[in-house]
Design an enzyme around this catalytic site. Sequence first.
Site, short mmCIF file in Angstrom:
data_model
loop_
_atom_site.label_atom_id
_atom_site.label_comp_id
_atom_site.label_asym_id
_atom_site.label_seq_id
_atom_site.Cartn_x
_atom_site.Cartn_y
_atom_site.Cartn_z
N PHE A 1 0.81 -1.22 0.00
CA PHE A 1 0.00 0.00 0.00
C PHE A 1 0.84 1.27 0.00
CE2 PHE A 1 0.95 -0.04 4.53
CZ PHE A 1 1.07 1.32 4.81
N LYS B 1 -1.14 -7.12 -9.23
CA LYS B 1 -2.09 -7.30 -8.12
C LYS B 1 -1.69 -6.27 -7.07
CE LYS B 1 -2.88 -8.57 -4.45
NZ LYS B 1 -3.30 -7.58 -3.40
N GLU C 1 -4.94 -3.82 -1.88
CA GLU C 1 -6.39 -3.56 -1.86
C GLU C 1 -6.72 -2.29 -1.07
OE1 GLU C 1 -4.58 -5.92 -0.52
OE2 GLU C 1 -5.68 -7.18 0.90
N ARG C 2 -5.69 -1.71 -0.40
CA ARG C 2 -5.95 -0.48 0.37
C ARG C 2 -6.05 0.75 -0.54
NH1 ARG C 2 -6.43 -3.59 3.95
NH2 ARG C 2 -4.78 -4.67 5.06
N SER D 1 5.39 -6.95 3.40
CA SER D 1 5.96 -7.32 4.69
C SER D 1 6.72 -8.64 4.59
CB SER D 1 4.83 -7.43 5.72
OG SER D 1 3.90 -8.39 5.30
N CYS E 1 9.56 1.88 3.64
CA CYS E 1 10.49 0.78 3.98
C CYS E 1 11.90 1.31 4.18
CB CYS E 1 10.49 -0.28 2.89
SG CYS E 1 11.23 0.32 1.37
N GLU F 1 9.11 -4.11 13.23
CA GLU F 1 8.88 -2.99 12.32
C GLU F 1 7.55 -2.35 12.72
OE1 GLU F 1 7.76 -3.85 8.20
OE2 GLU F 1 8.96 -2.13 7.56
P1 NAD Z 1 1.58 -6.59 3.10
O1 NAD Z 1 2.62 -7.65 3.16
O2 NAD Z 1 0.47 -6.62 4.09
O3 NAD Z 1 0.88 -6.59 1.66
C1 NAD Z 1 1.62 -6.57 0.48
C2 NAD Z 1 0.84 -7.28 -0.61
O4 NAD Z 1 0.65 -8.64 -0.23
C3 NAD Z 1 -0.54 -6.70 -0.87
O5 NAD Z 1 -0.79 -6.69 -2.26
C4 NAD Z 1 -1.47 -7.66 -0.15
O6 NAD Z 1 -2.74 -7.76 -0.77
C5 NAD Z 1 -0.73 -8.98 -0.25
N1 NAD Z 1 -1.01 -9.87 0.88
C6 NAD Z 1 -1.34 -9.50 2.15
N2 NAD Z 1 -1.52 -10.59 2.91
C7 NAD Z 1 -1.30 -11.67 2.12
C8 NAD Z 1 -1.32 -13.08 2.35
N3 NAD Z 1 -1.61 -13.59 3.54
N4 NAD Z 1 -1.03 -13.89 1.32
C9 NAD Z 1 -0.73 -13.39 0.11
N5 NAD Z 1 -0.70 -12.07 -0.16
C10 NAD Z 1 -0.97 -11.21 0.83
O7 NAD Z 1 2.36 -5.19 3.15
P2 NAD Z 1 1.76 -3.73 3.22
O8 NAD Z 1 1.21 -3.50 4.59
O9 NAD Z 1 0.91 -3.45 2.06
O10 NAD Z 1 3.10 -2.86 3.05
C11 NAD Z 1 3.96 -2.53 4.11
C12 NAD Z 1 5.13 -3.47 4.17
O11 NAD Z 1 5.85 -3.44 2.94
C13 NAD Z 1 6.16 -3.06 5.22
O12 NAD Z 1 6.64 -4.21 5.86
C14 NAD Z 1 7.27 -2.40 4.41
O13 NAD Z 1 8.55 -2.42 5.01
C15 NAD Z 1 7.25 -3.25 3.17
N6 NAD Z 1 7.86 -2.58 2.04
C16 NAD Z 1 9.08 -3.03 1.63
C17 NAD Z 1 9.72 -2.41 0.59
C18 NAD Z 1 11.07 -2.90 0.12
O14 NAD Z 1 11.47 -2.54 -0.99
N7 NAD Z 1 11.77 -3.71 0.87
C19 NAD Z 1 9.12 -1.32 -0.05
C20 NAD Z 1 7.86 -0.89 0.39
C21 NAD Z 1 7.24 -1.54 1.45
#
Ligand code: NAD
Length: 499
Positions: free
Chosen positions: A149, A173, A176-177, A226, A281, A384
């Site tokens: 998101f 994909k 969804e937020r 994450s 991140c 985090e």
């Molecule tokens: P998230 O992991 O909750 O969601 C990321 C994606 O995964 C979304 O599209 C979501 O729909 C999907 N998803 C969520 N739960 C799932 C599941 N159980 N099974 C399969 N897919 C699933 O992350 P977020 O809250 O959207 O983003 C924040 C996180 O992203 C933080 O941990 C941040 O550090 C990380 N991030 C990392 C980088 C990097 O380059 N390392 C960059 C940006 C964000």
Amino acid sequence: MQELTHYIGGAHVKGNSGRFADVMNPATGEVQARVPLANADEMAKAVDIAAKAQPAWAAVNPQRRARVMMAFVGMLHRDMDKLADALSREHGKTLPDAKGDVIRGLEVVEYCIGAPQMLKGDYTDSAGPGIDMYSMKQALGVTAGITPFNFPAMIPMWMFAPAIVCGNAFILKPSERDPSVPLMLAELMEEAGLPKGILQVVNGDKEAVDAILYNDTIQSVGFVGSTPIAEYIYSTGCAQGKRVQCFGGAKNHMIIMPDADMDQAADALVGAGYGAAGERCMAISVAVPVGDDTADRLLEKLVPRVEALKVGPYTSGNDVDYGPVVTAAAKANIERLVQTGIDQGAKLVVDGRNFNLQGYEDGFFVGAHLFDNVTKDMDIYKTEIFGPVLSTIRAQSYEEALGLAMDHEYGNGTAIFTRDGDTARDFANRINIGMVGINVPIPVPLAYHTFGGWKKSMFGDLNQHGPDAFKFYTRTKTITSRWPSGIKEGGEFSIPLME
Ligand code: NAD
């Protein structure tokens, strides 16, 4: 209420799974739209369309594919205000931050205009008698990306621009937020000249993600989000024989040496720790001053700056430093962790609890928090938080500070503030973290370098954007050729090493 769609086969398509997620306005706490959550059938349809469209796109010469990127850049500039507004409305970040989100994506699109150069192969003339050898970089086919998101414009562009310019079809994909900007980007790409079916947006949650992971036609999966989900997608995708790169969470340390310029260090910590409500991140979430005297001097500068931060809705324009966090659940999680920090003995020197914004009582706003005397065993240090909470952990020596950053499970970014070249050089060489800043708090590499962390912040071999992206989205094929006129009488096939 607005009902969002998927973008499949060049058209907005309503969801038919019967499942939806609410899209919130984080500033007001209101549901402003609902987004369909795709099932496996809907995903399979998009993959089918992509597979049919991709060979013709791969056959378009690289220069023409690059021209689509060129036109797309112009459209991003043209629609910047519209994109930033839609982005802030769903994400909550300030308008300058939202424009930054689009611009950091646009820079990778610009880099992709160099595709004809990047996709050139190698050629060896006369590798043997009458034998020539050459390699080519070919598209993978149908590729997919799953994005978080927090950068709903930048991260999709980091994935789909290189994938598409290499000749692949791409299925996005998004989170969804905040799905509206990804849908707008897909429309713009077609306006820029991309054939239908090459970039599709399929909204959804775990069900849609699993439909990607278990689809045999999809050749590669990129993920940013994450760490637990990154690990799941990496292991599942690899087990399904796909090429996978996953970028996970972070806990970025900034070391402040006694010789650092404390005003610069404090300014850097305020921007890197609290900008975008800490939902980056590459945010700095841990300050590590070396020595108690350094810590005291730093906090003297830092506390008033943190207390002066202005928090408000994106509609306040440039008057706010950061906006709300993304959901009520994110806010509750941050508040829980802050309480854990207090319970475990950290000193809350700036208390953002009970922050209240008149007129926005239902918004997901979180006041700025600053902790001192944090220790390694505390949850606020290990976890985090992804919110406007900065922890100060005091180290008594440079080696102790370095060890803290090295021992942490995450390894996305880090920074050191010092005037001493030897210390800076030693830090850059020894640290086991992917992106390092020297007097630079958020060292995000530019488009023509590559972006990626180490340890639990990254799973895979190739980074995002830069030359790695062209490797990730292509396969190398090497051709050895011999023509009858090159074969001498009685000549055997041979290459030099076998002679
Ligand atoms: P998230 O992991 O909750 O969601 C990321 C994606 O995964 C979304 O599209 C979501 O729909 C999907 N998803 C969520 N739960 C799932 C599941 N159980 N099974 C399969 N897919 C699933 O992350 P977020 O809250 O959207 O983003 C924040 C996180 O992203 C933080 O941990 C941040 O550090 C990380 N991030 C990392 C980088 C990097 O380059 N390392 C960059 C940006 C964000």
